[in-house]
Motif scaffolding. Sequence first.
Motif, PDB file in Angstrom:
ATOM      1  N   ILE A   1     -31.760 -36.546  11.568  1.00 28.67           N
ATOM      2  CA  ILE A   1     -30.900 -37.709  11.368  1.00 28.67           C
ATOM      3  C   ILE A   1     -30.597 -37.837   9.884  1.00 28.67           C
ATOM      4  O   ILE A   1     -31.336 -37.327   9.045  1.00 28.67           O
ATOM      5  CB  ILE A   1     -31.524 -39.015  11.906  1.00 28.67           C
ATOM      6  CG1 ILE A   1     -32.899 -39.270  11.288  1.00 28.67           C
ATOM      7  CG2 ILE A   1     -31.620 -38.993  13.410  1.00 28.67           C
ATOM      8  CD1 ILE A   1     -33.497 -40.594  11.671  1.00 28.67           C
ATOM      9  N   THR A   2     -29.478 -38.498   9.575  1.00 27.72           N
ATOM     10  CA  THR A   2     -29.081 -38.683   8.190  1.00 27.72           C
ATOM     11  C   THR A   2     -28.781 -40.149   7.941  1.00 27.72           C
ATOM     12  O   THR A   2     -28.019 -40.761   8.696  1.00 27.72           O
ATOM     13  CB  THR A   2     -27.812 -37.856   7.866  1.00 27.72           C
ATOM     14  OG1 THR A   2     -28.088 -36.490   8.139  1.00 27.72           O
ATOM     15  CG2 THR A   2     -27.407 -38.024   6.413  1.00 27.72           C
ATOM     16  N   TYR A   3     -29.389 -40.691   6.921  1.00 27.50           N
ATOM     17  CA  TYR A   3     -29.114 -42.058   6.487  1.00 27.50           C
ATOM     18  C   TYR A   3     -28.229 -41.978   5.253  1.00 27.50           C
ATOM     19  O   TYR A   3     -28.440 -41.120   4.400  1.00 27.50           O
ATOM     20  CB  TYR A   3     -30.408 -42.786   6.111  1.00 27.50           C
ATOM     21  CG  TYR A   3     -31.380 -42.929   7.246  1.00 27.50           C
ATOM     22  CD1 TYR A   3     -31.260 -43.958   8.170  1.00 27.50           C
ATOM     23  CD2 TYR A   3     -32.437 -42.041   7.386  1.00 27.50           C
ATOM     24  CE1 TYR A   3     -32.163 -44.103   9.212  1.00 27.50           C
ATOM     25  CE2 TYR A   3     -33.349 -42.176   8.429  1.00 27.50           C
ATOM     26  CZ  TYR A   3     -33.204 -43.205   9.328  1.00 27.50           C
ATOM     27  OH  TYR A   3     -34.097 -43.328  10.350  1.00 27.50           O
ATOM     28  N   VAL A   4     -27.246 -42.859   5.144  1.00 29.67           N
ATOM     29  CA  VAL A   4     -26.402 -42.877   3.946  1.00 29.67           C
ATOM     30  C   VAL A   4     -26.918 -43.954   3.000  1.00 29.67           C
ATOM     31  O   VAL A   4     -27.496 -44.954   3.435  1.00 29.67           O
ATOM     32  CB  VAL A   4     -24.912 -43.107   4.281  1.00 29.67           C
ATOM     33  CG1 VAL A   4     -24.356 -41.960   5.091  1.00 29.67           C
ATOM     34  CG2 VAL A   4     -24.699 -44.413   4.981  1.00 29.67           C
ATOM     35  N   PRO A   5     -26.705 -43.773   1.696  1.00 30.80           N
ATOM     36  CA  PRO A   5     -27.148 -44.779   0.721  1.00 30.80           C
ATOM     37  C   PRO A   5     -26.451 -46.124   0.960  1.00 30.80           C
ATOM     38  O   PRO A   5     -25.344 -46.182   1.504  1.00 30.80           O
ATOM     39  CB  PRO A   5     -26.722 -44.191  -0.619  1.00 30.80           C
ATOM     40  CG  PRO A   5     -26.520 -42.737  -0.384  1.00 30.80           C
ATOM     41  CD  PRO A   5     -26.113 -42.602   1.058  1.00 30.80           C
ATOM     42  N   ALA A   6     -27.078 -47.176   0.517  1.00 25.27           N
ATOM     43  CA  ALA A   6     -26.562 -48.533   0.732  1.00 25.27           C
ATOM     44  C   ALA A   6     -25.214 -48.764   0.061  1.00 25.27           C
ATOM     45  O   ALA A   6     -24.445 -49.615   0.512  1.00 25.27           O
ATOM     46  CB  ALA A   6     -27.571 -49.558   0.221  1.00 25.27           C
TER      47      ALA A   6
ATOM     48  N   ARG B   1     -22.647 -48.368  11.297  1.00 25.19           N
ATOM     49  CA  ARG B   1     -24.064 -48.670  11.560  1.00 25.19           C
ATOM     50  C   ARG B   1     -24.932 -47.883  10.600  1.00 25.19           C
ATOM     51  O   ARG B   1     -24.657 -46.736  10.298  1.00 25.19           O
ATOM     52  CB  ARG B   1     -24.414 -48.308  13.003  1.00 25.19           C
ATOM     53  CG  ARG B   1     -23.533 -49.095  13.972  1.00 25.19           C
ATOM     54  CD  ARG B   1     -23.864 -48.802  15.380  1.00 25.19           C
ATOM     55  NE  ARG B   1     -25.083 -49.493  15.755  1.00 25.19           N
ATOM     56  CZ  ARG B   1     -25.521 -49.551  17.004  1.00 25.19           C
ATOM     57  NH1 ARG B   1     -24.859 -48.977  17.966  1.00 25.19           N
ATOM     58  NH2 ARG B   1     -26.635 -50.172  17.283  1.00 25.19           N
ATOM     59  N   ARG B   2     -25.984 -48.496  10.164  1.00 36.77           N
ATOM     60  CA  ARG B   2     -26.941 -47.812   9.291  1.00 36.77           C
ATOM     61  C   ARG B   2     -28.118 -47.267  10.081  1.00 36.77           C
ATOM     62  O   ARG B   2     -28.867 -46.425   9.599  1.00 36.77           O
ATOM     63  CB  ARG B   2     -27.433 -48.755   8.195  1.00 36.77           C
ATOM     64  CG  ARG B   2     -26.300 -49.201   7.302  1.00 36.77           C
ATOM     65  CD  ARG B   2     -26.760 -49.386   5.883  1.00 36.77           C
ATOM     66  NE  ARG B   2     -25.627 -49.775   5.062  1.00 36.77           N
ATOM     67  CZ  ARG B   2     -24.861 -48.912   4.412  1.00 36.77           C
ATOM     68  NH1 ARG B   2     -25.104 -47.637   4.477  1.00 36.77           N
ATOM     69  NH2 ARG B   2     -23.848 -49.332   3.691  1.00 36.77           N
ATOM     70  N   ARG B   3     -28.280 -47.759  11.292  1.00 35.10           N
ATOM     71  CA  ARG B   3     -29.382 -47.321  12.151  1.00 35.10           C
ATOM     72  C   ARG B   3     -28.997 -47.597  13.586  1.00 35.10           C
ATOM     73  O   ARG B   3     -28.274 -48.541  13.877  1.00 35.10           O
ATOM     74  CB  ARG B   3     -30.638 -48.092  11.777  1.00 35.10           C
ATOM     75  CG  ARG B   3     -31.848 -47.743  12.585  1.00 35.10           C
ATOM     76  CD  ARG B   3     -33.121 -47.851  11.774  1.00 35.10           C
ATOM     77  NE  ARG B   3     -34.344 -47.812  12.529  1.00 35.10           N
ATOM     78  CZ  ARG B   3     -34.690 -46.877  13.405  1.00 35.10           C
ATOM     79  NH1 ARG B   3     -33.871 -45.932  13.698  1.00 35.10           N
ATOM     80  NH2 ARG B   3     -35.847 -46.904  14.018  1.00 35.10           N
ATOM     81  N   VAL B   4     -29.483 -46.760  14.513  1.00 30.52           N
ATOM     82  CA  VAL B   4     -29.280 -46.979  15.944  1.00 30.52           C
ATOM     83  C   VAL B   4     -30.675 -47.029  16.568  1.00 30.52           C
ATOM     84  O   VAL B   4     -31.413 -46.042  16.504  1.00 30.52           O
ATOM     85  CB  VAL B   4     -28.434 -45.854  16.577  1.00 30.52           C
ATOM     86  CG1 VAL B   4     -28.295 -46.074  18.076  1.00 30.52           C
ATOM     87  CG2 VAL B   4     -27.062 -45.790  15.920  1.00 30.52           C
ATOM     88  N   PRO B   5     -31.064 -48.171  17.139  1.00 31.36           N
ATOM     89  CA  PRO B   5     -32.403 -48.296  17.718  1.00 31.36           C
ATOM     90  C   PRO B   5     -32.695 -47.208  18.755  1.00 31.36           C
ATOM     91  O   PRO B   5     -31.854 -46.901  19.597  1.00 31.36           O
ATOM     92  CB  PRO B   5     -32.375 -49.673  18.387  1.00 31.36           C
ATOM     93  CG  PRO B   5     -31.285 -50.417  17.675  1.00 31.36           C
ATOM     94  CD  PRO B   5     -30.269 -49.390  17.293  1.00 31.36           C
ATOM     95  N   GLY B   6     -33.873 -46.605  18.633  1.00 31.13           N
ATOM     96  CA  GLY B   6     -34.306 -45.588  19.583  1.00 31.13           C
ATOM     97  C   GLY B   6     -33.861 -44.179  19.238  1.00 31.13           C
ATOM     98  O   GLY B   6     -34.331 -43.220  19.827  1.00 31.13           O
ATOM     99  N   ILE B   7     -32.953 -44.031  18.284  1.00 30.09           N
ATOM    100  CA  ILE B   7     -32.465 -42.706  17.904  1.00 30.09           C
ATOM    101  C   ILE B   7     -33.291 -42.216  16.721  1.00 30.09           C
ATOM    102  O   ILE B   7     -33.234 -42.774  15.634  1.00 30.09           O
ATOM    103  CB  ILE B   7     -30.964 -42.737  17.523  1.00 30.09           C
ATOM    104  CG1 ILE B   7     -30.132 -43.324  18.654  1.00 30.09           C
ATOM    105  CG2 ILE B   7     -30.488 -41.351  17.126  1.00 30.09           C
ATOM    106  CD1 ILE B   7     -30.160 -42.533  19.942  1.00 30.09           C
ATOM    107  N   GLU B   8     -34.090 -41.185  16.976  1.00 24.42           N
ATOM    108  CA  GLU B   8     -34.937 -40.595  15.937  1.00 24.42           C
ATOM    109  C   GLU B   8     -35.167 -39.135  16.289  1.00 24.42           C
ATOM    110  O   GLU B   8     -34.897 -38.707  17.416  1.00 24.42           O
ATOM    111  CB  GLU B   8     -36.252 -41.352  15.817  1.00 24.42           C
ATOM    112  CG  GLU B   8     -37.006 -41.461  17.108  1.00 24.42           C
ATOM    113  CD  GLU B   8     -38.165 -42.446  17.045  1.00 24.42           C
ATOM    114  OE1 GLU B   8     -39.192 -42.144  17.663  1.00 24.42           O
ATOM    115  OE2 GLU B   8     -38.028 -43.489  16.386  1.00 24.42           O
ATOM    116  N   ALA B   9     -35.639 -38.355  15.330  1.00 26.17           N
ATOM    117  CA  ALA B   9     -35.886 -36.932  15.561  1.00 26.17           C
ATOM    118  C   ALA B   9     -36.823 -36.749  16.757  1.00 26.17           C
ATOM    119  O   ALA B   9     -37.819 -37.452  16.893  1.00 26.17           O
ATOM    120  CB  ALA B   9     -36.482 -36.293  14.315  1.00 26.17           C
ATOM    121  N   GLY B  10     -36.455 -35.825  17.646  1.00 28.13           N
ATOM    122  CA  GLY B  10     -37.260 -35.535  18.824  1.00 28.13           C
ATOM    123  C   GLY B  10     -36.811 -36.263  20.081  1.00 28.13           C
ATOM    124  O   GLY B  10     -37.229 -35.911  21.174  1.00 28.13           O
ATOM    125  N   THR B  11     -35.938 -37.253  19.962  1.00 25.77           N
ATOM    126  CA  THR B  11     -35.460 -38.005  21.117  1.00 25.77           C
ATOM    127  C   THR B  11     -34.462 -37.165  21.905  1.00 25.77           C
ATOM    128  O   THR B  11     -33.577 -36.543  21.328  1.00 25.77           O
ATOM    129  CB  THR B  11     -34.777 -39.318  20.675  1.00 25.77           C
ATOM    130  OG1 THR B  11     -35.720 -40.097  19.952  1.00 25.77           O
ATOM    131  CG2 THR B  11     -34.270 -40.116  21.848  1.00 25.77           C
TER     132      THR B  11
END
Length: 118
Positions: A37-42, A77-87
Motif C-alpha cells: 500500500i502507498t500513503y501520500v504525504p499530507a 481518501r488517505r486510508r481505507v478501513p480493512g485494506i492492508e498488506a496481506g488482505t
Amino acid sequence: MADSLPDGAARDGGRTTPLSQLPVKGRVLCQGRIESITYVPADRTAAFSAIVSESEPGRRGPAAVRHPRLRVVWLGRRRVPGIEAGTELRLEGMLSQSQGLPTMFNPRYEILSRQENE
C-alpha cells in the motif's frame, strides 16, 4: 460500507477475471491479495493506493515480480478501513492503464480474508 460489493455479489455466480487475463480497459470483476500500500504525504491531494497480485503471501524476490499485478486507487481518501498488506479482496470497477500497470480507480470491493498478525 458504501464502497463494498452489494449483498449477494459474491454468490451470484459472477466469474472473476484472473489478473493475468485482464483486458486493457473495461469493467471487470477480479480477485487478489494486497501486496503493498502507498500513503501520500499530507501536503498532497488525498489518494490511497494498493498493489494487488495473485502471488502467494510471503513470496519475495524476482519470481514474485513476474506475477500479474493491478494498481487500485481510492481518490479523496488517505486510508481505507480493512485494506492492508496481506488482505485478500474481490474488486469490481472500470479498468484503465496508468504508468504501465492495469489500474482501477475507486473500485467496489469485498474483503475476503485478512492476514493474521503474529
